[in-house]
Design a protein around this motif. Structure first.
Motif, PDB file in Angstrom:
ATOM      1  N   ILE A 153      -1.445  -7.750  -6.294  1.00  0.00           N
ATOM      2  CA  ILE A 153      -1.320  -8.777  -5.259  1.00  0.00           C
ATOM      3  C   ILE A 153      -2.588  -8.816  -4.404  1.00  0.00           C
ATOM      4  O   ILE A 153      -3.136  -9.884  -4.127  1.00  0.00           O
ATOM      5  CB  ILE A 153      -0.069  -8.537  -4.386  1.00  0.00           C
ATOM      6  CG1 ILE A 153       1.196  -8.820  -5.206  1.00  0.00           C
ATOM      7  CG2 ILE A 153      -0.112  -9.378  -3.117  1.00  0.00           C
ATOM      8  CD1 ILE A 153       2.483  -8.343  -4.550  1.00  0.00           C
ATOM      9  N   LEU A 209       2.616 -20.822  -2.020  1.00  0.00           N
ATOM     10  CA  LEU A 209       3.541 -19.859  -2.626  1.00  0.00           C
ATOM     11  C   LEU A 209       4.972 -20.171  -2.214  1.00  0.00           C
ATOM     12  O   LEU A 209       5.207 -20.696  -1.127  1.00  0.00           O
ATOM     13  CB  LEU A 209       3.180 -18.435  -2.175  1.00  0.00           C
ATOM     14  CG  LEU A 209       1.773 -17.953  -2.512  1.00  0.00           C
ATOM     15  CD1 LEU A 209       1.488 -16.629  -1.821  1.00  0.00           C
ATOM     16  CD2 LEU A 209       1.597 -17.834  -4.010  1.00  0.00           C
ATOM     17  N   THR A 269       8.142 -15.440  -3.148  1.00  0.00           N
ATOM     18  CA  THR A 269       6.895 -14.694  -3.346  1.00  0.00           C
ATOM     19  C   THR A 269       6.359 -14.197  -2.012  1.00  0.00           C
ATOM     20  O   THR A 269       5.927 -13.043  -1.896  1.00  0.00           O
ATOM     21  CB  THR A 269       5.868 -15.558  -4.086  1.00  0.00           C
ATOM     22  OG1 THR A 269       6.382 -15.805  -5.404  1.00  0.00           O
ATOM     23  CG2 THR A 269       4.519 -14.872  -4.193  1.00  0.00           C
ATOM     24  N   GLU A 327       8.520 -11.488 -10.890  1.00  0.00           N
ATOM     25  CA  GLU A 327       8.412 -12.954 -10.838  1.00  0.00           C
ATOM     26  C   GLU A 327       7.424 -13.404  -9.765  1.00  0.00           C
ATOM     27  O   GLU A 327       6.650 -14.336  -9.973  1.00  0.00           O
ATOM     28  CB  GLU A 327       9.786 -13.573 -10.572  1.00  0.00           C
ATOM     29  CG  GLU A 327      10.752 -13.415 -11.720  1.00  0.00           C
ATOM     30  CD  GLU A 327      12.186 -13.785 -11.355  1.00  0.00           C
ATOM     31  OE1 GLU A 327      12.451 -14.145 -10.179  1.00  0.00           O
ATOM     32  OE2 GLU A 327      13.053 -13.697 -12.241  1.00  0.00           O
ATOM     33  N   ALA A 328       7.433 -12.735  -8.624  1.00  0.00           N
ATOM     34  CA  ALA A 328       6.536 -13.096  -7.527  1.00  0.00           C
ATOM     35  C   ALA A 328       5.079 -12.877  -7.921  1.00  0.00           C
ATOM     36  O   ALA A 328       4.226 -13.733  -7.667  1.00  0.00           O
ATOM     37  CB  ALA A 328       6.886 -12.285  -6.277  1.00  0.00           C
ATOM     38  N   GLU A 348       4.045 -15.538 -10.358  1.00  0.00           N
ATOM     39  CA  GLU A 348       3.770 -16.814  -9.689  1.00  0.00           C
ATOM     40  C   GLU A 348       2.406 -16.783  -9.009  1.00  0.00           C
ATOM     41  O   GLU A 348       1.604 -17.712  -9.147  1.00  0.00           O
ATOM     42  CB  GLU A 348       4.835 -17.128  -8.642  1.00  0.00           C
ATOM     43  CG  GLU A 348       4.514 -18.421  -7.892  1.00  0.00           C
ATOM     44  CD  GLU A 348       5.207 -18.585  -6.555  1.00  0.00           C
ATOM     45  OE1 GLU A 348       4.716 -19.415  -5.779  1.00  0.00           O
ATOM     46  OE2 GLU A 348       6.217 -17.906  -6.292  1.00  0.00           O
ATOM     47  N   LEU A 349       2.137 -15.712  -8.270  1.00  0.00           N
ATOM     48  CA  LEU A 349       0.852 -15.576  -7.599  1.00  0.00           C
ATOM     49  C   LEU A 349      -0.291 -15.632  -8.603  1.00  0.00           C
ATOM     50  O   LEU A 349      -1.289 -16.319  -8.387  1.00  0.00           O
ATOM     51  CB  LEU A 349       0.820 -14.279  -6.787  1.00  0.00           C
ATOM     52  CG  LEU A 349      -0.470 -13.976  -6.035  1.00  0.00           C
ATOM     53  CD1 LEU A 349      -0.805 -15.074  -5.039  1.00  0.00           C
ATOM     54  CD2 LEU A 349      -0.360 -12.623  -5.344  1.00  0.00           C
TER      55      LEU A 349
END
Length: 146
Positions: free
Chosen positions: A48, A88, A92, A126-127, A130-131
């Protein structure tokens, strides 16, 4: 200086984040995954951080600015990313908010004497995915020549 530009570093950070995501997913699916929560979340948190910084680097930030202004602060990096157009979902953002203080104080590196909560593994996966997809679009548009 290595001769790499900040936009080059955006591409490298995104690539490295993808590698950390693969490693985290491999640990998550391991039969001993309950014992690997801290290493899995460390890798997710680092992915992240790299992704948020890649988005910023792709939008004119310097590596030095990322290092000095943001350090390991995921919430601040997310807010700065949103300021340059990173969009986002609430899910997320929630994962990033949950992981940020744990990443910043090295909870996943050095086991604390305090209890802590971490996001559901599927939701966290999943987060980060997506990022990655959102940052991939930004890096491709701003850093890679056709």
């Amino acid at each position: 200086m290595t001769g790499l530009t900040d936009k080059d570093m955006a591409v490298i950070f995104k690539k490295d984040a993808g590698d950390y995501m693969i490693a985290a997913e491999n640990l998550r699916t391991d039969e001993n995954s309950i014992l690997l929560v801290a290493p899995t979340n460390f890798m997710r948190s680092h992915a992240i951080e790299l992704l948020l910084k890649a988005a910023l680097l792709a939008n004119g930030w310097t590596a030095e600015q990322c290092r000095k202004k943001l350090g390991h602060k995921l919430i601040e990096a997310m807010n700065e990313g949103e300021a340059v157009g990173l969009v986002l979902t609430d899910q997320t953002k929630s994962v990033i908010r949950t992981l940020s203080p744990l990443h910043e104080d090295y909870t996943f590196r050095y086991r604390p004497d305090k209890p802590y909560a971490f996001p559901n593994q599927t939701v966290a996966t999943e987060a980060v995915a997506e990022l990655f997809d959102r940052v991939q679009t930004i890096v491709k548009a701003n850093c890679l020549t056709p």
